[in-house]
Design an enzyme around this catalytic site. Structure first.
Site: not given
Length: 385
Positions: A169, A264, A267, A281
């Site tokens: 992340d 992101h 993702h 995540h």
């Protein structure tokens, strides 16, 4: 130009720091609503009892359901009211932390992560879900948590995969902040409180946020491998301390005040593939970062540096690594379309992004990642001969 930067009032990190939780509660009053999964409470029961006795405070256990839903938030707000709680504590992982943010609504909030898997603890935002676990909405509050308290001893005893996911992340932080800055795109730091449909604030990133995001990246490169080894052995070292700070503080300030971009959003698109659901995540964001670098045609030296880092700590570099063993053109197009919906952060890139460009970047990143992985494996075999 309107710029904005947001951060917690206080960030404290150290070994056995949970023993000082009672002190921070006492700065608000005598009683705190404790929002945490029962397993997380069990892990730190002894420390909670000790700090409560030492500082003369009490915890009201909430029976947290495990889901950050509007119904659960309303229930817990009533529990806090009935027990005259002076502050709220979110202890554990993401769902407990987000729920505590929604309950506190920007007032007297203490966040105590027990893992360093994401950069959410420092932020003024939360994700709401339905009671069944489906996405509901984003919520933003008037300020970040009052206190973020990090006990590195507890985090060192959590499974290493959480720490590595946090590095995934954090890996995206600099590249997304760099893109957002180049595009003069808006950042979350300027948003007023409320739910997503009520957003009206616009603000650009600061040089401070970009500098912190860059420091985050360099810290990962310098200390990531050593921190992983320390966590494998449940040891607190300087490298582990640095990576916990990078995963939570530097990445948290970097993403919220520096901005999100393609990594992101990609993702989010790839979560349409069921195989990705068993991956964390940060693991999926790491691959999203590689896709972003391909999308912007980053220099080969930079892309190789990121790929080498990912492999050195065990982060994904190709689709197989996040559970996508096969796909059709239509499936990949749907994922790219999801990544490109109007409200997605991919539009913070400093150039127009199309669905076709995202598909091409994903396929290319997958191929580059696979080849790089094979090359490193061959080099490893030669070294061991």
């Amino acid at each position: 130009m309107r710029k904005a930067f947001i951060c917690p009032t206080k960030y404290v990190q150290g070994e056995n720091e949970l023993l000082n939780l009672g002190y921070f509660v006492s700065t608000f009053g005598k009683t705190a609503l404790l929002i945490a999964h029962k397993d997380d409470v069990a892990r730190v029961k002894e420390q909670l009892q000790q700090t409560a006795e030492q500082y003369g405070i009490s915890f009201v256990e909430s029976g947290f359901s495990g889901e950050c839903s509007r119904k659960e938030v309303a229930r817990l707000q009533q529990v806090a009211k009935d027990n005259n709680c002076d502050c709220t504590i979110g202890l554990g992982g993401g769902k407990a932390i987000d729920t505590s943010k929604c309950v506190a609504e920007g007032e007297a909030l203490i966040i105590v992560p027990t893992i360093a898997a994401t950069d959410a603890p420092t932020s003024h935002s939360a994700v709401l879900y339905t009671e069944e676990g489906s996405f509901d909405d984003y919520a933003y509050f008037k300020q970040s948590p009052s206190v973020v308290l990090i006990d590195t001893t507890i985090i060192s005893k959590a499974p290493t995969r959480f720490l590595v996911s946090g590095m995934g992340d954090a890996l995206s932080t600099y590249f997304e902040a760099r893109a957002t800055s180049a595009a003069y795109a808006n950042v979350n730091a300027g948003l007023p409180c409320g739910f997503r449909e009520k957003k009206c604030g616009e603000a650009k990133s600061t040089k401070t946020a970009l500098a912190l995001a860059k420091l985050c990246y360099h810290t990962l490169l310098e200390d990531g491998v050593s921190a992983k080894h320390a966590c494998d052995k449940n040891q607190v070292t300087k490298a582990l301390e640095n990576i916990i700070e990078a995963n939570i503080l530097l990445s948290g300030l970097g993403f919220e005040s520096g901005g999100l971009a393609a990594a992101h959003a990609i993702h989010d698109g790839l979560t349409l593939f069921e195989g990705t659901h068993k991956y964390y995540h940060g693991e999926k964001v790491a691959f999203g970062t590689i896709v972003q670098l391909v999308l912007e045609n980053a220099p080969k030296t930079e892309l190789d540096e990121v790929l080498n880092f990912c492999l050195s700590v065990g982060l994904p570099v190709c689709l197989n690594d996040i559970g996508i063993d096969s796909y059709t053109e239509d499936e990949l197009k749907l994922a790219a379309e999801k990544a490109c919906i109007p409200e997605e952060s991919i539009h913070s890139m400093p150039f127009p992004v199309t669905t076709e460009a995202v598909v091409a970047a994903i396929v290319t990143a997958d191929s580059i990642g696979k080849d790089f992985k094979k090359k490193m494996e061959r080099n490893h075999e030669k070294t061991n001969q």
